[in-house]
Write a protein that holds these residues in place. Structure first.
Motif, mmCIF file in Angstrom:
data_model
loop_
_atom_site.group_PDB
_atom_site.id
_atom_site.type_symbol
_atom_site.label_atom_id
_atom_site.label_comp_id
_atom_site.label_asym_id
_atom_site.label_seq_id
_atom_site.Cartn_x
_atom_site.Cartn_y
_atom_site.Cartn_z
ATOM 1 N N GLN A 180 0.830 -1.218 0.000
ATOM 2 C CA GLN A 180 0.000 0.000 0.000
ATOM 3 C C GLN A 180 0.862 1.266 0.000
ATOM 4 O O GLN A 180 0.666 2.175 0.817
ATOM 5 N N GLU A 181 1.825 1.298 -0.918
ATOM 6 C CA GLU A 181 2.654 2.489 -1.043
ATOM 7 C C GLU A 181 1.921 3.544 -1.852
ATOM 8 O O GLU A 181 1.787 3.412 -3.061
ATOM 9 N N ARG A 182 1.464 4.547 -1.175
ATOM 10 C CA ARG A 182 0.722 5.597 -1.864
ATOM 11 C C ARG A 182 1.689 6.553 -2.551
ATOM 12 O O ARG A 182 2.869 6.588 -2.186
ATOM 13 N N PRO A 183 1.178 7.329 -3.498
ATOM 14 C CA PRO A 183 2.057 8.303 -4.161
ATOM 15 C C PRO A 183 2.752 9.170 -3.126
ATOM 16 O O PRO A 183 2.127 9.651 -2.192
ATOM 17 N N LEU A 184 4.052 9.370 -3.302
ATOM 18 C CA LEU A 184 4.802 10.145 -2.326
ATOM 19 C C LEU A 184 4.450 11.618 -2.405
ATOM 20 O O LEU A 184 4.652 12.370 -1.476
ATOM 21 N N ARG A 185 3.956 12.003 -3.562
ATOM 22 C CA ARG A 185 3.763 13.438 -3.764
ATOM 23 C C ARG A 185 2.380 13.674 -4.321
ATOM 24 O O ARG A 185 1.957 13.026 -5.275
ATOM 25 N N GLN A 186 1.649 14.557 -3.680
ATOM 26 C CA GLN A 186 0.335 14.888 -4.229
ATOM 27 C C GLN A 186 0.228 16.389 -4.418
ATOM 28 O O GLN A 186 -0.773 16.897 -4.884
ATOM 29 N N ASP A 187 1.273 17.071 -4.033
ATOM 30 C CA ASP A 187 1.194 18.525 -3.992
ATOM 31 C C ASP A 187 1.865 19.098 -5.225
ATOM 32 O O ASP A 187 3.071 19.275 -5.257
ATOM 33 N N PHE A 188 1.068 19.355 -6.238
ATOM 34 C CA PHE A 188 1.676 19.770 -7.497
ATOM 35 C C PHE A 188 1.624 21.263 -7.718
ATOM 36 O O PHE A 188 2.143 21.766 -8.681
ATOM 37 N N CYS A 189 0.901 21.966 -6.841
ATOM 38 C CA CYS A 189 0.796 23.393 -7.076
ATOM 39 C C CYS A 189 2.109 24.027 -6.613
ATOM 40 O O CYS A 189 2.710 23.582 -5.646
ATOM 41 N N ASP A 190 2.503 25.041 -7.315
ATOM 42 C CA ASP A 190 3.807 25.632 -7.042
ATOM 43 C C ASP A 190 3.601 27.019 -6.459
ATOM 44 O O ASP A 190 2.886 27.844 -7.024
ATOM 45 N N GLU A 191 4.236 27.274 -5.311
ATOM 46 C CA GLU A 191 3.988 28.575 -4.672
ATOM 47 C C GLU A 191 4.602 29.720 -5.473
ATOM 48 O O GLU A 191 4.280 30.866 -5.233
ATOM 49 N N ASN A 192 5.469 29.390 -6.425
ATOM 50 C CA ASN A 192 6.058 30.461 -7.238
ATOM 51 C C ASN A 192 5.318 30.661 -8.554
ATOM 52 O O ASN A 192 5.668 31.523 -9.341
#
Ligand code: GDP
Ligand code: MG
Length: 782
Positions: free
Chosen positions: A276-288
């Motif tokens: 059950q290794e979920r995606p390590l990254r879900q945060d694709f929005c970029d603060e810049n």
């Protein structure tokens, strides 16, 4: 200025996307976002729709819809200077071990858990090919609960306790057609243990758009980069390790068609699902990114709705995105308080103001911005690939201004010619000879054994004659499906839809309706099911109601039987005439529907034009096998039973005495009730009525029943006049489709429409047959 004012061959930059609701979302999901550059490739031969190219793939749009997209011309993108060399780490070969996750750490699921996988990807990304590779031929075909959308399940070869489901192709998790809704609901509510996301690497930007949404689902994902053979064959490459790092999931380059890398894919999929290794990254929005407006908005909403999303069992980030986009289904599921709703709205409004884009466009843009970064970092695109250049060359003829329609007619003519005159016919003769020999042998054996005469009659005159005559049509039916699947899988049918859209619109349909209608020449059942790719309910209904007018292959035995008996010299002409008549009546009915039942406009037509590809032999064989199996099952169930029942009813009277003359049989009495209705058509004979009734079970059995009742062909010829034979042909062309087809209409549209189809088709058939008979009589044919 809008997109429709851009000339052929010119490029333009999208300024604003108009329209509303699902259509607009669909535009955005397909990558038509303010700031995107698109190129107008060509207008269809009839001037509408238009083909545009963006993000490296082709899309068709109607002029009306193109008119909703504001754009300004830009100079054609200069041939791109070679991109600056970037540090590309050598990418993995097909099937080479990935380095994404440490194998065998963490807590595996308890032993014996069935690992369920969903196979998700865009249309034409190779899902079916991969599915067939993964499961071998062992699969279970059914329907998704509640809807007639094909559902194929199968265990992965060599892996116990697995089940993989081939989902309908989707472009985004915002449902646009009913198929997309099915796929989304499957992932959301059935919660598979893992997702295998198949990505067409030759069209990677658009394909990754779906990937981004899948990563938000918080379910273990493996990305399969398919068509890697095409990519590397043209000098492109993907830095797989870098992509894994950016996406946070295993990425496996494969070629489904060549069965390369598939084992490796299975290993990774089993691993991530098991642990059950979920995606390590879900945060694709970029603060810049553009001042970070979208980023701040998303995170604010994530915190705002976190508890509601958990309560509703929805992945938080996914729910937040959808809530911002204004997805009503998701917002309802979240059950937000009044205050929270208002806060959500305020946050979103602020974001729109800061970002200068509306909410849906801003979110879509955020995803594409990330995809651009991934592609810049990890993908070395080939120049124009050979396949694309080839597609363009083929298209210059197949969708060319003057060639498109002649080619289409030529292709259809060729398909029919090969099916009915060459390949199918030759095989049919062979099979018929075989069956005849078998029948003679059985006849001889029964006579020699001195078997009871009644039983002998049942076996030879009933079963062998009846089922045998139907069986000999197997080759024609399989050949027909072979060509149709070839056209569909190669990508040609999408072009036909593009070329014919304007014409079909006159009838109130959309270009996409051409697919089910053409499949209707094979069989109405899959045709009705194929309509589910139509995004509008109205188009779908109308297309379903028109498919029965396309003469299905099961009616061929009827035509052949009567044409041979009555009009042997004009065989081809009459056969083709019947097909054309069906189409003409269909057109008339469509025009009638457009004025009455289905007023209003056909919905927008936004469709991808995939590269031409040679369908894999395996897929094609698999399909043919399914069709042949289906036909054989019917021949030995429905048709066999119908034949036996008819034989029985015509051999006995009401006191179960064997009758001398079948006029005194039960059958004669029952079918006699219907005969008067058919009398004006010249079909008052009870035996004809019987055969037509049995045709409701399966069209093929019309002939087998006639054979049982009349003996050989000569029998019918003695009873019917040519004018009546003509009216019978027309009647069987048009009257109610068989039970299986009606059942599929019922599943798609409900009981009332199914009943409507039965009655309406009979009425139309009756009228048309009467007309034809009168014309024949007037022309002097007796
Ligand atoms: P689906 O619509 O996603 O089910 O896609 P299909 O499995 O029907 O495949 C679409 C087309 O792509 C077919 O013509 C396949 O033969 C072709 N195809 C699938 N996988 C590959 C691959 O790895 N390489 C190449 N060159 N073609 C492929
Ligand atoms: Mg498929």
């Amino acid at each position: 200025m809008t997109l429709r004012d851009i000339r052929e061959g010119q490029s333009a930059r999208v300024l604003a996307v108009g329209g509303s609701g699902a259509l607009r979302q669909h535009f955005l999901d397909m990558g038509i976002i303010p700031g995107t550059d698109v190129k107008v490739v060509k207008y269809a031969p009839m001037g509408d729709p238009v083909e545009i190219c963006l993000h490296g793939y082709e899309l068709t749009l109607r002029l009306d819809d193109a008119g909703r997209i504001d754009a300004e011309p830009v100079p054609d993108a200069a041939p791109q200077a070679a991109p600056p060399p970037k540090p590309v780490s050598e990418h993995l070969g097909l099937g080479e071990g990935g380095r994404f996750h440490p194998k065998g750490s963490g807590d595996p699921l308890p032993e014996g858990t069935t690992l369920t996988f969903a196979l998700v990807g865009n249309q034409n990304s190779g899902k079916t090919t991969l599915f067939n590779q993964l499961t071998g031929a062992k699969q279970h075909v059914g329907n998704f609960p509640g809807v007639t959308v094909d559902r194929k399940d199968g265990a992965i070869l060599g892996q116990a306790n697995t089940c993989i489901t081939d989902l309908p192709g989707i472009y985004s998790m915002s449902p646009y057609s009913s198929e997309e809704l099915v796929s989304r609901n499957f992932v959301l509510s059935e919660k598979p243990k893992g997702i295998i996301n198949i990505v067409d690497v030759t069209n990677i930007e658009r394909n990754l758009y779906l990937t981004m949404q899948l990563l938000e689902m918080d379910i273990p994902v493996v990305v399969a980069l398919n068509m890697m053979d095409e990519m590397t064959g043209n000098g492109g490459s993907v830095d797989v390790n870098a992509m894994e790092a950016m996406l946070g999931v295993p990425v496996v380059p494969i070629s489904a068609a060549k069965n390369q890398g598939v084992h490796e894919l299975v290993d990774h999929a089993m691993h991530v699902a098991n642990y059950q290794e979920r995606p390590l990254r879900q945060d694709f929005c970029d603060e810049n990114d553009h001042g970070g407006a979208v980023h701040r908005c998303l995170h604010a909403v994530i915190h705002l709705i976190e508890d509601h999303a958990k309560a509703a069992g929805l992945p938080v980030r996914f729910a937040a995105c959808k809530a911002i986009e204004g997805d009503r289904l998701i917002i309802e599921q979240l059950r937000l308080d009044e205050n929270e709703r208002e806060t959500l709205e305020h946050i979103t409004l602020q974001m729109e103001k800061e970002r200068g884009l509306d909410r849906s466009a801003a979110i879509a843009d955020m995803r594409f911005a990330f995809i651009t970064k991934v592609c810049e970092r990890c993908v070395k695109k080939p120049g124009e690939s050979r396949e694309r250049a080839r597609s363009r060359r083929i298209d210059s003829v197949l969708t060319g201004k003057y060639t498109a329609i002649p080619v289409f007619l030529g292709v259809m003519a060729l398909v029919f010619y090969l099916t009915f005159n060459v390949i199918g016919a030759a095989l049919q003769d062979l099979l018929a000879a075989g069956i005849e020999a078998l029948t003679a042998a059985a006849d001889g054996a029964l006579t020699a054994a001195g078997v009871n005469e009644v039983l002998h009659g049942l076996i030879i005159d009933g079963i062998f004659e009846g089922v045998g005559s139907v069986l000999s049509f197997l080759p024609i039916i399989v050949t027909m499906f072979f060509f149709l699947s070839l056209l569909e899988d190669s990508g040609y049918i999408a072009r036909v839809a593009f070329v014919m859209d304007k014409l079909l619109r006159r009838l109130g349909l959309s270009g996409r309706s051409i697919v089910p209608l053409l499949i209707g020449f094979g069989c109405t059942v899959p045709a009705v099911m194929a309509t589910r790719t139509l995004p509008s309910e109205r188009d779908r209904k109308m297309t379903i109601l028109l498919t029965p007018f396309m003469s299905c292959t099961a009616k061929l035995p009827i035509y052949a039987f009567f044409v041979d008996a009555f009009f042997p010299e004009r065989k081809a002409l009459i056969m083709i005439g019947l097909y054309v008549l069906g189409i003409l009546v269909g057109i008339l009915v469509a025009l009638l529907y457009k004025k009455t039942l289905f007023k209003g406009e056909a919905v927008p037509f936004v469709m991808e034009l995939p590269n031409y590809r040679l369908p894999s032999a395996r897929n094609t064989l698999q399909l043919l096998w399914e069709k042949a199996k289906d036909f054989l099952q019917r021949a030995f169930s429905v048709i066999l039973i119908a034949t036996i029942v008819v034989w029985f009813l015509q051999s006995f009277d009401f006191r179960f005495n064997l009758v001398e003359d079948s006029h005194q049989s039960i059958l004669a009495a029952v079918a006699g009730l219907l005969a008067p209705v058919l009398a004006p058509l010249g079909l008052g004979d009870w035996r004809i009525a019987t055969s037509l009734i049995s045709g409701f079970m399966a069209k093929e059995s019309v002939v087998s029943v006639l054979e049982v009742l009349f003996g050989a062909q000569g029998g019918v010829a003695a009873v019917l006049q040519p004018a009546a034979a003509a009216s019978l042909l027309v009647f069987s062309l048009l009257y109610t489709p068989c039970v299986a087809a009606v059942a599929s209409v019922r599943r798609e549209l409900g009981r009332r429409w199914a009943l409507y189809v039965v009655l309406w088709q009979c009425a139309v058939a009756w009228l048309a047959a009467l007309l034809v008979r009168l014309i024949c009589l007037a022309l002097g044919a007796v």
